[in-house]
Design a protein around this motif. Structure first.
Motif, PDB file in Angstrom:
ATOM      1  N   VAL A   9       0.856  -1.180   0.000  1.00  0.00           N
ATOM      2  CA  VAL A   9       0.000   0.000   0.000  1.00  0.00           C
ATOM      3  C   VAL A   9       0.898   1.238   0.000  1.00  0.00           C
ATOM      4  O   VAL A   9       1.809   1.343   0.820  1.00  0.00           O
ATOM      5  CB  VAL A   9      -0.926   0.003   1.236  1.00  0.00           C
ATOM      6  N   VAL A  10       0.672   2.138  -0.952  1.00  0.00           N
ATOM      7  CA  VAL A  10       1.494   3.342  -1.080  1.00  0.00           C
ATOM      8  C   VAL A  10       0.603   4.567  -1.195  1.00  0.00           C
ATOM      9  O   VAL A  10      -0.557   4.462  -1.574  1.00  0.00           O
ATOM     10  CB  VAL A  10       2.439   3.277  -2.308  1.00  0.00           C
ATOM     11  N   SER A  11       1.169   5.722  -0.883  1.00  0.00           N
ATOM     12  CA  SER A  11       0.415   6.975  -1.013  1.00  0.00           C
ATOM     13  C   SER A  11       0.417   7.421  -2.476  1.00  0.00           C
ATOM     14  O   SER A  11       1.196   6.930  -3.285  1.00  0.00           O
ATOM     15  CB  SER A  11       1.040   8.056  -0.138  1.00  0.00           C
ATOM     16  N   GLY A  12      -0.440   8.362  -2.790  1.00  0.00           N
ATOM     17  CA  GLY A  12      -0.510   8.891  -4.151  1.00  0.00           C
ATOM     18  C   GLY A  12       0.737   9.618  -4.581  1.00  0.00           C
ATOM     19  O   GLY A  12       1.016   9.761  -5.768  1.00  0.00           O
ATOM     20  N   SER A  13       1.552  10.079  -3.639  1.00  0.00           N
ATOM     21  CA  SER A  13       2.780  10.791  -3.983  1.00  0.00           C
ATOM     22  C   SER A  13       4.001   9.875  -3.992  1.00  0.00           C
ATOM     23  O   SER A  13       5.119  10.339  -4.156  1.00  0.00           O
ATOM     24  CB  SER A  13       3.010  11.937  -2.993  1.00  0.00           C
ATOM     25  N   SER A  14       3.794   8.571  -3.846  1.00  0.00           N
ATOM     26  CA  SER A  14       4.892   7.611  -3.810  1.00  0.00           C
ATOM     27  C   SER A  14       5.597   7.532  -5.164  1.00  0.00           C
ATOM     28  O   SER A  14       4.954   7.496  -6.222  1.00  0.00           O
ATOM     29  CB  SER A  14       4.363   6.230  -3.445  1.00  0.00           C
ATOM     30  N   SER A  57      13.290   8.619  -2.437  1.00  0.00           N
ATOM     31  CA  SER A  57      14.207   7.801  -1.639  1.00  0.00           C
ATOM     32  C   SER A  57      14.312   6.377  -2.193  1.00  0.00           C
ATOM     33  O   SER A  57      14.801   5.489  -1.523  1.00  0.00           O
ATOM     34  CB  SER A  57      13.761   7.784  -0.183  1.00  0.00           C
ATOM     35  N   TYR A  58      13.864   6.152  -3.421  1.00  0.00           N
ATOM     36  CA  TYR A  58      13.920   4.835  -4.054  1.00  0.00           C
ATOM     37  C   TYR A  58      14.931   4.828  -5.195  1.00  0.00           C
ATOM     38  O   TYR A  58      15.250   5.862  -5.772  1.00  0.00           O
ATOM     39  CB  TYR A  58      12.543   4.423  -4.569  1.00  0.00           C
ATOM     40  N   TYR A  59      15.400   3.629  -5.552  1.00  0.00           N
ATOM     41  CA  TYR A  59      16.398   3.466  -6.606  1.00  0.00           C
ATOM     42  C   TYR A  59      15.849   2.603  -7.732  1.00  0.00           C
ATOM     43  O   TYR A  59      15.119   1.643  -7.496  1.00  0.00           O
ATOM     44  CB  TYR A  59      17.663   2.818  -6.026  1.00  0.00           C
ATOM     45  N   PHE A  60      16.228   2.933  -8.981  1.00  0.00           N
ATOM     46  CA  PHE A  60      15.780   2.219 -10.164  1.00  0.00           C
ATOM     47  C   PHE A  60      16.958   1.962 -11.086  1.00  0.00           C
ATOM     48  O   PHE A  60      17.863   2.789 -11.195  1.00  0.00           O
ATOM     49  CB  PHE A  60      14.722   3.038 -10.923  1.00  0.00           C
ATOM     50  N   ALA A  80      14.748   1.610  -0.008  1.00  0.00           N
ATOM     51  CA  ALA A  80      14.637   3.061   0.161  1.00  0.00           C
ATOM     52  C   ALA A  80      15.841   3.580   0.897  1.00  0.00           C
ATOM     53  O   ALA A  80      16.346   2.939   1.821  1.00  0.00           O
ATOM     54  CB  ALA A  80      13.360   3.411   0.923  1.00  0.00           C
ATOM     55  N   ALA A  81      16.307   4.754   0.483  1.00  0.00           N
ATOM     56  CA  ALA A  81      17.437   5.391   1.160  1.00  0.00           C
ATOM     57  C   ALA A  81      17.037   5.744   2.582  1.00  0.00           C
ATOM     58  O   ALA A  81      15.893   6.107   2.841  1.00  0.00           O
ATOM     59  CB  ALA A  81      17.861   6.652   0.406  1.00  0.00           C
ATOM     60  N   SER A  82      17.967   5.631   3.487  1.00  0.00           N
ATOM     61  CA  SER A  82      17.692   5.908   4.886  1.00  0.00           C
ATOM     62  C   SER A  82      18.859   6.687   5.470  1.00  0.00           C
ATOM     63  O   SER A  82      19.987   6.526   5.054  1.00  0.00           O
ATOM     64  CB  SER A  82      17.486   4.602   5.648  1.00  0.00           C
ATOM     65  N   THR A  83      18.561   7.492   6.449  1.00  0.00           N
ATOM     66  CA  THR A  83      19.629   8.234   7.129  1.00  0.00           C
ATOM     67  C   THR A  83      20.214   7.407   8.261  1.00  0.00           C
ATOM     68  O   THR A  83      21.171   7.811   8.886  1.00  0.00           O
ATOM     69  CB  THR A  83      19.085   9.555   7.683  1.00  0.00           C
TER      70      THR A  83
END
Length: 85
Positions: A9-14, A57-60, A80-83
Motif C-alpha cells: 500500500v502506497v500513497s498517491g505521492s509515492s 528515496s527509491y532506486y531504479f 529506500a534510502a535511509s539516514t
C-alpha cells in the motif's frame, strides 16, 4: 483472479506509484504527469547501457537511452534510502 501485488500500500505521492504510471499509460496520482517528472531524477551512476537513478528515496535501474526500469529491491521490498547507519 488476484495473484500478487506489485507493491505494498502506497500513497498517491509515492515514487513507486509514479514509476508504474508509464506501464499503465495513465496518470494514477493526478499530478498532471504520466510517469516520473524528469526534474526529480538523480543519476547516481551510469555504466554501459544501464544507470542507477534515485527518485525520491527509491532506486531504479534504468536504460541510459531513457525509460524506467525495475526498482532495486531487498527481500522483495523496494529499497529506500535511509539516514540510519
Amino acid at each position: 483472479d488476484y495473484v500478487s501485488s506489485a507493491t505494498a500500500v502506497v500513497s498517491g505521492s509515492s515514487t513507486i506509484l509514479e514509476a508504474f504510471e508509464s506501464s499503465f499509460h495513465q496518470d494514477l496520482n493526478a499530478d498532471g504527469v504520466s510517469g516520473i517528472p524528469a526534474a526529480s531524477v538523480t543519476v547516481v551512476e551510469a555504466a554501459g547501457s544501464t544507470k542507477l537513478d534515485q527518485i525520491g528515496s527509491y532506486y531504479f535501474l534504468d536504460a541510459v537511452s531513457g525509460g524506467t526500469g525495475p526498482s532495486v529491491k531487498y527481500a522483495g521490498t523496494p529499497f529506500a534510502a535511509s539516514t540510519q547507519v
